[in-house]
Motif scaffolding. Structure first.
Motif, PDB file in Angstrom:
ATOM      1  N   HIS A  74      56.284  -8.600 -27.041  1.00 16.40           N
ATOM      2  CA  HIS A  74      56.515  -7.535 -26.058  1.00 16.40           C
ATOM      3  C   HIS A  74      57.645  -7.872 -25.076  1.00 16.40           C
ATOM      4  CE1 HIS A  74      53.067  -5.411 -27.565  1.00 16.40           C
ATOM      5  NE2 HIS A  74      52.262  -6.422 -27.301  1.00 16.40           N
ATOM      6  N   TYR A  75      58.139  -9.097 -25.113  1.00 17.24           N
ATOM      7  CA  TYR A  75      59.176  -9.510 -24.177  1.00 17.24           C
ATOM      8  C   TYR A  75      60.586  -9.371 -24.739  1.00 17.24           C
ATOM      9  CZ  TYR A  75      55.464 -11.443 -21.261  1.00 17.24           C
ATOM     10  OH  TYR A  75      54.347 -11.599 -20.478  1.00 17.24           O
ATOM     11  N   PHE A  76      60.702  -9.108 -26.037  1.00 12.34           N
ATOM     12  CA  PHE A  76      62.021  -9.008 -26.651  1.00 12.34           C
ATOM     13  C   PHE A  76      62.541  -7.573 -26.578  1.00 12.34           C
ATOM     14  CE2 PHE A  76      59.936 -12.467 -29.267  1.00 12.34           C
ATOM     15  CZ  PHE A  76      60.501 -13.494 -28.527  1.00 12.34           C
ATOM     16  N   ASP A  77      63.846  -7.434 -26.404  1.00  9.64           N
ATOM     17  CA  ASP A  77      64.445  -6.105 -26.287  1.00  9.64           C
ATOM     18  C   ASP A  77      64.465  -5.359 -27.607  1.00  9.64           C
ATOM     19  OD1 ASP A  77      65.367  -6.026 -23.423  1.00  9.64           O
ATOM     20  OD2 ASP A  77      66.420  -7.824 -24.069  1.00  9.64           O
ATOM     21  N   GLU A  78      64.647  -6.082 -28.708  1.00  8.15           N
ATOM     22  CA  GLU A  78      64.679  -5.434 -30.012  1.00  8.15           C
ATOM     23  C   GLU A  78      64.089  -6.359 -31.075  1.00  8.15           C
ATOM     24  OE1 GLU A  78      67.865  -3.489 -33.223  1.00  8.15           O
ATOM     25  OE2 GLU A  78      68.437  -3.718 -31.112  1.00  8.15           O
ATOM     26  N   VAL A  79      63.266  -5.776 -31.928  1.00  8.10           N
ATOM     27  CA  VAL A  79      62.698  -6.499 -33.062  1.00  8.10           C
ATOM     28  C   VAL A  79      63.200  -5.832 -34.341  1.00  8.10           C
ATOM     29  CG1 VAL A  79      60.597  -7.168 -34.282  1.00  8.10           C
ATOM     30  CG2 VAL A  79      60.629  -7.153 -31.771  1.00  8.10           C
TER      31      VAL A  79
END
Length: 340
Positions: free
Chosen positions: A40-45
Motif C-alpha cells: 500500500h506504500y508504493f505509487d505503482e505496482v
C-alpha cells in the motif's frame, strides 16, 4: 577556512548547513513486491514485470524512466527545472540508468554503488543542493529480479535451488526530488562509508558480506555526530535481509551501540519470506530505493516518524570477481532524513 564554513563532522560525516528538502518521491515495483507487506506504500505496482517491453533489461530501464519522470511531475516541476540527475543500477555499465537518462535533457551522473546506490545518489544530490550548485536534483535507483539473476547467478530456466541465506532481488525503481524550500523532510547528515571485506565468498550470502560495512557506517555516524540510536525513530538498513540484519546488530553491540529496538531492514520487510519463498528477504538496488521513497517517505510526510537514518548497503562484486575467487567487499552510506 573558518569554522563557520566547516561542514565536516568527524572522519566520515557532513552536516548540511542548508539542508535540502525531499520534495517528492515516486516508487514503482513488480507484481511480487506488490503482494508483500508494503504494497500500500508504493505509487505503482506493475501487473507484468516486463513493463510492456521485450526484455527484462528494457523493462528495468522503463521503470527507472517512469520513476524519474513521475517524481518530477509530483514535485510540480518539469525536466527543465532539474539541474542534475544521479542514478545507478546493477547491470553492466549501468545501462538501466543511462538508457533512461537519454530520454531526458538533464545533466546526468551515472553511479555504481551496488545496492548502496540509493543513499549514494541521495548523498551526492544533497551535497550539490546544499553547496549552492543546484536548485533541484533527482536521485534514483533501480533493479530487476530477472535481469540481475541472469547476470549474477543462473539463467532463470535453470531452476537452481536457493540457499536459506539467499535473497530475492527486488524488481522496482525509486526516485527522489531534492529542492531548497518547503515543508518536507530534510537531509541533515551524510555519512559516507568505507569498504569493508570480511572474506565472505558466497554470493548467496550477501547479507553477511554487507553487514560489517553497515555496522561500521552506523557506528561512525554516531561517533561523528554525537547522536545515539534513541535519537532516531527508525534506523533502516538497505538490504541485509534477515541473516545480515542479525549480524549487523551483533557487530554494533561490539561497537557499544544497541539498535535492535528501532532497527528495520528494507530487505527483511519488503517480502513475507514464509509465504513468498524469498528465504532471507529482498536485495538489489531497488530494495532500499522503493522502501525509502515509498514506505519511509510516507511515514515521514504523515509525521508518524520524524527522524530516519537510511543506510543503504551494497555488495561490491561482479561476475568477473566471483569467477576469480575474490571475496565480496561491502559498502554502506548513511543519510539522515528528518523534520525539525
Amino acid at each position: 577556512m573558518g569554522d563557520e564554513f566547516n561542514k565536516r563532522r568527524g572522519q566520515q560525516t557532513i552536516e548540511l548547513k542548508e539542508p535540502p528538502r525531499i520534495i517528492s518521491t515516486f516508487s514503482i515495483v513488480g507484481p511480487k513486491e506488490g503482494e508483500g507487506p508494503l504494497k500500500h506504500y508504493f505509487d505503482e505496482v506493475l501487473k507484468d514485470d516486463t513493463c510492456g517491453e521485450e526484455s527484462y533489461e528494457k523493462a528495468e530501464s522503463e521503470m527507472m524512466y517512469k520513476a524519474i519522470g513521475e517524481s518530477i511531475k509530483k514535485a510540480g516541476l518539469t525536466e527543465k527545472d532539474i539541474n542534475y540527475l544521479f542514478s545507478g543500477d546493477l547491470l553492466n555499465q549501468i545501462i538501466s540508468s543511462t538508457f533512461a537518462a537519454r530520454k531526458f535533457k538533464i545533466p546526468f551522473f551515472g553511479l555504481y554503488g551496488a545496492c548502496s546506490t540509493m543513499s549514494e545518489s541521495l548523498s551526492l544530490g544533497a551535497l550539490l543542493v546544499d553547496g549552492g550548485f543546484a536548485d533541484y536534483v533527482v536521485a534514483a535507483t533501480s533493479s530487476h529480479f530477472s535481469s540481475a539473476e541472469r547476470q549474477f547467478r543462473f539463467p532463470l530456466n535453470y531452476g537452481a535451488q536457493r540457499s536459506k541465506t539467499a535473497q530475492w532481488t527486488v524488481t522496482g525503481a525509486g526516485a527522489m526530488v531534492l529542492g531548497r524550500k518547503g515543508e518536507f523532510p530534510k537531509v541533515r547528515y551524510i555519512t559516507t562509508g568505507v569498504v569493508k571485506d570480511y572474506g565472505i565468498t558466497d554470493p548467496s550470502n550477501m547479507g553477511a558480506a554487507m553487514a560489517p560495512a553497515a555496522a561500521h557506517t552506523i557506528y561512525k555516524h554516531f561517533k561523528d555526530t554525537g547522536r545515539e540510536p534513541k535519537d532516531y525513530d527508525l534506523i533502516a538498513t538497505g538490504d541485509l535481509g534477515r541473516v545480515g540484519k542479525k549480524i549487523a546488530n551483533e557487530l554494533l553491540l561490539e561497537y557499544g551501540y544497541d539498535i535492535k529496538d528501532n532497527h528495520i531492514d528494507c530487505g527483511d520487510m519488503i517480502f513475507n519470506d514464509v509465504v513468498q519463498n524469498t528465504e532471507s528477504g529482498g536485495s538489489g538496488c531497488g530494495c532500499s530505493a522503493v522502501v525509502a521513497s515509498g514506505y519511509l517517505y510516507k511515514k515521514l510526510m504523515t509525521k508518524e516518524v520524524k527522524k530516519v537514518l537510511l543506510v543503504s548497503t551494497g555488495a561490491l562484486m561482479s561476475t568477473t570477481s566471483s569467477l576469480q575467487g575474490e571475496s565480496i567487499p561491502g559498502i554502506a552510506h548513511a543519510v539522515s532524513m528528518e523534520f525539525d
